[in-house]
Write an enzyme that holds these catalytic residues in place. Structure first.
Site, PDB file in Angstrom:
ATOM      1  N   GLY A  19       0.621  -1.410  -0.311  1.00 55.19           N
ATOM      2  CA  GLY A  19      -0.068   0.185  -0.144  1.00 55.19           C
ATOM      3  C   GLY A  19       0.795   1.342   0.349  1.00 55.19           C
ATOM      4  N   THR A  20       1.900   1.014  -0.427  1.00 48.24           N
ATOM      5  CA  THR A  20       2.677   2.816  -0.448  1.00 48.24           C
ATOM      6  C   THR A  20       2.453   3.115  -1.425  1.00 48.24           C
ATOM      7  OG1 THR A  20       4.058   1.444  -2.673  1.00 48.24           O
ATOM      8  CG2 THR A  20       5.419   1.007   0.534  1.00 48.24           C
ATOM      9  N   ASN A  21       1.705   2.844  -2.511  1.00 47.94           N
ATOM     10  CA  ASN A  21       0.866   4.049  -3.385  1.00 47.94           C
ATOM     11  C   ASN A  21      -0.117   4.310  -3.011  1.00 47.94           C
ATOM     12  OD1 ASN A  21       2.315   4.044  -5.946  1.00 47.94           O
ATOM     13  ND2 ASN A  21       2.336   1.867  -5.768  1.00 47.94           N
ATOM     14  N   MET A  98      -4.033  -6.927  -7.197  1.00 48.52           N
ATOM     15  CA  MET A  98      -3.493  -7.754  -7.699  1.00 48.52           C
ATOM     16  C   MET A  98      -4.583  -8.819  -8.477  1.00 48.52           C
ATOM     17  SD  MET A  98      -0.110  -7.029  -8.503  1.00 48.52           S
ATOM     18  CE  MET A  98       0.739  -5.855  -7.509  1.00 48.52           C
ATOM     19  N   ILE A 100      -7.984  -9.261 -11.260  1.00 48.91           N
ATOM     20  CA  ILE A 100      -8.238  -8.923 -12.194  1.00 48.91           C
ATOM     21  C   ILE A 100     -10.103  -8.367 -11.867  1.00 48.91           C
ATOM     22  CG2 ILE A 100      -8.861 -10.174 -14.717  1.00 48.91           C
ATOM     23  CD1 ILE A 100      -6.359 -10.274 -14.320  1.00 48.91           C
ATOM     24  N   LEU A 101     -10.370  -7.634 -12.813  1.00 44.45           N
ATOM     25  CA  LEU A 101     -11.961  -6.866 -13.028  1.00 44.45           C
ATOM     26  C   LEU A 101     -12.334  -7.238 -14.729  1.00 44.45           C
ATOM     27  CD1 LEU A 101     -11.023  -3.928 -10.981  1.00 44.45           C
ATOM     28  CD2 LEU A 101     -12.139  -5.968  -9.904  1.00 44.45           C
ATOM     29  N   ASN A 115      -5.329   2.949 -12.747  1.00 44.94           N
ATOM     30  CA  ASN A 115      -4.444   2.064 -12.755  1.00 44.94           C
ATOM     31  C   ASN A 115      -2.828   2.416 -12.818  1.00 44.94           C
ATOM     32  OD1 ASN A 115      -3.419  -0.744 -12.022  1.00 44.94           O
ATOM     33  ND2 ASN A 115      -2.708  -1.000 -13.662  1.00 44.94           N
ATOM     34  N   HIS A 117       0.621   1.743 -13.211  1.00 43.80           N
ATOM     35  CA  HIS A 117       1.944   0.388 -13.462  1.00 43.80           C
ATOM     36  C   HIS A 117       3.205   0.438 -13.629  1.00 43.80           C
ATOM     37  CE1 HIS A 117       2.086  -3.866 -15.495  1.00 43.80           C
ATOM     38  NE2 HIS A 117       3.127  -3.723 -16.251  1.00 43.80           N
TER      39      HIS A 117
HETATM   40  C1  GAR Z   1       3.585  -1.516  -7.195  1.00 40.68           C
HETATM   41  O1  GAR Z   1       4.380  -1.125  -8.177  1.00 40.68           O
HETATM   42  C2  GAR Z   1       2.090  -0.618  -8.704  1.00 40.68           C
HETATM   43  O2  GAR Z   1       2.912  -0.442  -9.929  1.00 40.68           O
HETATM   44  C3  GAR Z   1       2.513  -2.558  -8.681  1.00 40.68           C
HETATM   45  O3  GAR Z   1       2.467  -3.064  -7.485  1.00 40.68           O
HETATM   46  C4  GAR Z   1       3.914  -1.924  -6.355  1.00 40.68           C
HETATM   47  C5  GAR Z   1       2.376  -2.107  -5.434  1.00 40.68           C
HETATM   48  O4  GAR Z   1       3.102  -2.063  -4.615  1.00 40.68           O
HETATM   49  N1  GAR Z   1       0.846  -2.846  -9.985  1.00 40.68           N
HETATM   50  C6  GAR Z   1       1.279  -3.585 -10.319  1.00 40.68           C
HETATM   51  O5  GAR Z   1       1.981  -4.149 -10.881  1.00 40.68           O
HETATM   52  C7  GAR Z   1      -0.160  -3.617 -10.944  1.00 40.68           C
HETATM   53  N2  GAR Z   1       0.704  -4.547 -12.478  1.00 40.68           N
HETATM   54  P1  GAR Z   1       2.227  -0.703  -3.288  1.00 40.68           P
HETATM   55  O6  GAR Z   1       1.527  -1.995  -2.342  1.00 40.68           O
HETATM   56  O7  GAR Z   1       3.214  -0.858  -2.447  1.00 40.68           O
HETATM   57  O8  GAR Z   1       1.621  -0.037  -4.080  1.00 40.68           O
END
Ligand code: GAR
Length: 206
Positions: A19-21, A98, A100-101, A115, A117
């Site tokens: 969940g850093t994003n 992670m 799929i929708l 999203n 990526h």
């Molecule tokens: C992030 O790097 C995000 O871009 C990637 O997973 C990580 C989640 O980190 N997402 C994907 O690969 C989706 N296809 P987070 O939980 O720390 O935000």
């Protein structure tokens, strides 16, 4: 209320892991950088996701929707939709989500699902490219530059309209983990809050 006295656009953030994003969005909101948007619910596809703790710490409602505990994809997506509707969210952010929708779900929110990526789409995206796997593939290919993309979600995995992209340098001796961290710090955590605000501003003006 936003600066111009309008009600803020409610946002649902879907997560699966650290969940850093999500944190980047919450921090941007706390700094006043999202005048048109407010995170109102966080939905996790995993009950043990650390992202849920981040949501709780910020006082945001949380919901767990686990695909394997649902009898069907429809049931899974109905739980997510109920959470979204429960707070009147008009924007859905996939922040390391992670699961799929289906098109049944995504077609209900055209240009309202954002999203993030961790590559420069169209490179290293689509089926099988997620999380660390993306950075492993970038390093295996000997790329000197990678980056991140924020885009709207449609029925094609990683195929919707691109909002922002940011290049990030690949450095000598990088591991998938060090590269992932640099892509997050230099690109994802900056682009995602900006894309949320841009989308909220557009919806607020509709
Ligand atoms: C992030 O790097 C995000 O871009 C990637 O997973 C990580 C989640 O980190 N997402 C994907 O690969 C989706 N296809 P987070 O939980 O720390 O935000």
């Amino acid at each position: 209320m936003s600066r111009d006295g309008e009600k803020k656009i409610a946002v649902a953030v879907l997560v699966s892991g650290g969940g850093t994003n999500l944190q980047a969005i919450l921090d941007a909101e706390a700094r006043g950088e999202l005048p048109h948007a407010e995170v109102k619910v966080v939905v996790s596809s995993r009950a043990d996701a650390y992202a849920l703790k981040r949501a709780e710490a910020a006082g945001v409602k949380t919901v767990v929707a686990e695909r394997k505990k649902c009898a069907s994809q429809e049931e899974f997506e109905d739980i997510i939709e109920d959470a979204v509707e429960s707070v009147g969210a008009k924007i859905i952010v996939l922040a390391g989500f992670m699961s799929i929708l289906s098109e049944r779900f995504t077609s209900r929110y055209p240009e309202r699902i954002v999203n993030v990526h961790p590559s420069l789409i169209p490179k290293y995206c689509g089926k099988g490219f997620y999380g660390l796997k993306v950075h492993e593939a970038v390093l295996a290919a000997g790329e000197k530059v990678t980056g991140a993309t924020v885009h709207y979600v449609n029925e094609i995995p990683d195929g919707g309209r691109i909002i922002f992209q940011q290049e990030v340098e690949v450095k000598e001796g990088d591991t998938p983990e060090t590269l992932q961290r640099r892509v997050m710090e230099e690109a994802e955590w900056k682009l995602l809050p900006r894309a949320v605000e841009l989308t909220a501003e557009r919806i607020a003006a509709e």
